[in-house]
Design a protein around this motif. Sequence first.
Motif, PDB file in Angstrom:
ATOM      1  N   CYS A 123      37.990 -33.964  45.755  1.00  0.00           N
ATOM      2  CA  CYS A 123      37.629 -32.915  44.792  1.00  0.00           C
ATOM      3  C   CYS A 123      38.875 -32.166  44.357  1.00  0.00           C
ATOM      4  CB  CYS A 123      36.638 -31.941  45.436  1.00  0.00           C
ATOM      5  SG  CYS A 123      36.009 -30.709  44.270  1.00  0.00           S
ATOM      6  N   MET A 125      38.750 -29.089  43.022  1.00  0.00           N
ATOM      7  CA  MET A 125      38.488 -27.656  42.866  1.00  0.00           C
ATOM      8  C   MET A 125      39.248 -26.780  43.869  1.00  0.00           C
ATOM      9  SD  MET A 125      36.693 -27.843  40.256  1.00  0.00           S
ATOM     10  CE  MET A 125      36.160 -26.175  39.963  1.00  0.00           C
ATOM     11  N   GLY A 126      39.610 -27.337  44.988  1.00  0.00           N
ATOM     12  CA  GLY A 126      40.477 -26.611  45.930  1.00  0.00           C
ATOM     13  C   GLY A 126      39.863 -25.389  46.585  1.00  0.00           C
ATOM     14  N   CYS A 127      38.536 -25.378  46.818  1.00  0.00           N
ATOM     15  CA  CYS A 127      37.919 -24.213  47.479  1.00  0.00           C
ATOM     16  C   CYS A 127      38.575 -24.019  48.854  1.00  0.00           C
ATOM     17  CB  CYS A 127      36.416 -24.413  47.636  1.00  0.00           C
ATOM     18  SG  CYS A 127      35.570 -24.587  46.052  1.00  0.00           S
ATOM     19  N   PHE A 129      37.695 -22.832  51.650  1.00  0.00           N
ATOM     20  CA  PHE A 129      36.965 -23.041  52.908  1.00  0.00           C
ATOM     21  C   PHE A 129      36.529 -24.484  53.095  1.00  0.00           C
ATOM     22  CE2 PHE A 129      34.458 -21.333  49.422  1.00  0.00           C
ATOM     23  CZ  PHE A 129      33.564 -22.369  49.217  1.00  0.00           C
ATOM     24  N   CYS A 130      37.043 -25.398  52.257  1.00  0.00           N
ATOM     25  CA  CYS A 130      36.478 -26.747  52.208  1.00  0.00           C
ATOM     26  C   CYS A 130      37.502 -27.815  52.587  1.00  0.00           C
ATOM     27  CB  CYS A 130      35.940 -26.995  50.802  1.00  0.00           C
ATOM     28  SG  CYS A 130      35.438 -28.684  50.500  1.00  0.00           S
ATOM     29  N   THR A 132      37.304 -31.010  52.022  1.00  0.00           N
ATOM     30  CA  THR A 132      37.495 -31.947  50.911  1.00  0.00           C
ATOM     31  C   THR A 132      38.479 -31.368  49.897  1.00  0.00           C
ATOM     32  OG1 THR A 132      35.258 -32.773  51.152  1.00  0.00           O
ATOM     33  CG2 THR A 132      36.316 -33.184  49.048  1.00  0.00           C
ATOM     34  N   GLY A 133      38.294 -30.074  49.605  1.00  0.00           N
ATOM     35  CA  GLY A 133      39.155 -29.430  48.618  1.00  0.00           C
ATOM     36  C   GLY A 133      40.620 -29.502  49.009  1.00  0.00           C
ATOM     37  N   GLY A 168      27.527 -32.668  47.953  1.00  0.00           N
ATOM     38  CA  GLY A 168      28.512 -33.201  48.892  1.00  0.00           C
ATOM     39  C   GLY A 168      29.910 -33.031  48.316  1.00  0.00           C
ATOM     40  N   GLY A 170      32.986 -33.225  45.839  1.00  0.00           N
ATOM     41  CA  GLY A 170      33.167 -33.283  44.395  1.00  0.00           C
ATOM     42  C   GLY A 170      32.456 -32.194  43.640  1.00  0.00           C
ATOM     43  N   CYS A 204      30.426 -25.227  40.925  1.00  0.00           N
ATOM     44  CA  CYS A 204      31.210 -24.008  41.191  1.00  0.00           C
ATOM     45  C   CYS A 204      31.059 -23.016  40.040  1.00  0.00           C
ATOM     46  CB  CYS A 204      32.688 -24.345  41.312  1.00  0.00           C
ATOM     47  SG  CYS A 204      33.111 -25.261  42.770  1.00  0.00           S
ATOM     48  N   CYS A 344      31.105 -30.709  54.427  1.00  0.00           N
ATOM     49  CA  CYS A 344      31.675 -31.686  53.508  1.00  0.00           C
ATOM     50  C   CYS A 344      33.148 -31.954  53.792  1.00  0.00           C
ATOM     51  CB  CYS A 344      31.389 -31.177  52.111  1.00  0.00           C
ATOM     52  SG  CYS A 344      32.632 -31.084  50.925  1.00  0.00           S
TER      53      CYS A 344
END
Length: 353
Positions: A123, A125-127, A129-130, A132-133, A168, A170, A204, A344
């Motif tokens: 992903c 988006m770079g959140c 807390f994530c 995946t990001g 999930g 992305g 988001c 995720c």
Amino acid sequence: MQEARNLPNSGTDLTNLRSLTHGQLLATLSELGQPAFRAKQIESWIWEKGATSFDQMTNLPKNLRAQLAEQYTLGGVKQVAKQVSEDGSRKYLLQYEDGTTVECVGMPSGNKLAVCVSSQAGCAMGCAFCATGAAGLTRSLTSSEIYDQVMHVRNDFGERVTSVVLMGQGEPFNNYDASLEAMRKINSADGLGVGARHITVSTCGIIPAIKRFANEPEQYTLAISLHSAVQRTRNALMPGVRKFSLMHLYEVMGEYVDKTGRRPTYEYALIRGVNDTEDELGALCDFCRDNLAHVNIIKLNEVKGSRFQPSSDARAGEFVRRLANVGVEATIRQSRGQDIDAACGQLKQRLGR
Ligand code: SF4
């Protein structure tokens, strides 16, 4: 950990039959001198029954099955890993033909089976807390790759899927067309037949895509990952949507509700000392009051090495109470699979893929 099963026809240069549109499939069959109704039969094998080889398509003539196998694969996914939680949820790491991996989760509850799927591998988006990001985007998935995750979970449980969330890995609205096509197939009577209201897409808050989504005819559910109604906090937690202000999001969601009459969900993962303060709670109440809204308070899973810690149960309860005081329904989402890598990106990260 479960053994991987072999990919059907993987590692060839053949075209994936699942990637053909209905029109392309009709044209292919016509070239092979076959009647049009064969397209329906083949689509039923692929999308309803989840066939993994042409030999399973027993209502097709043998010579047609052989011709198709010479030119096409059936794609599909390979299970790389599976974890089973004490609460019954199962998390999968699946691999596509090009080696890309994604995660999906099946969550049974009584006679219901909810499936959470990924719309992208990684992903952008770079959140904050994530997991995946933190790893960035590998690529977007095709509609059949999204669909195949649901099929895989259905087949593993051997049960009908009753709801699906694109929540999930992305950002589904950064892969809008494929996500929508997958949702339509999941909804279709010729596919998995999951009711549109039981299919949720989570974003988001990509404003142009929300506007577009408001015009789709189906009654899908829209979930917005809000996580803070204070601009500065949200910018820090969700840098990928910094360019879309909360004020703009508020306006567009008002338009969405006016146009569709549907109640959106706002996802709010409570993080101790970050978005669970009095100021944050006040801002959340202001954002939601006088609006059609449902707030999902999510108890954050503890991620090893993360600087973010979950808030207490008492604080989560206080959020629900205070939102109710301003007329907004809120629920605390039961965290599933706390004993497995259910958040995720965690399983993928653990396996280094
Ligand atoms: S929380 Fe979702 S949108 Fe944000 S980085 Fe992770 S996968 Fe992407």
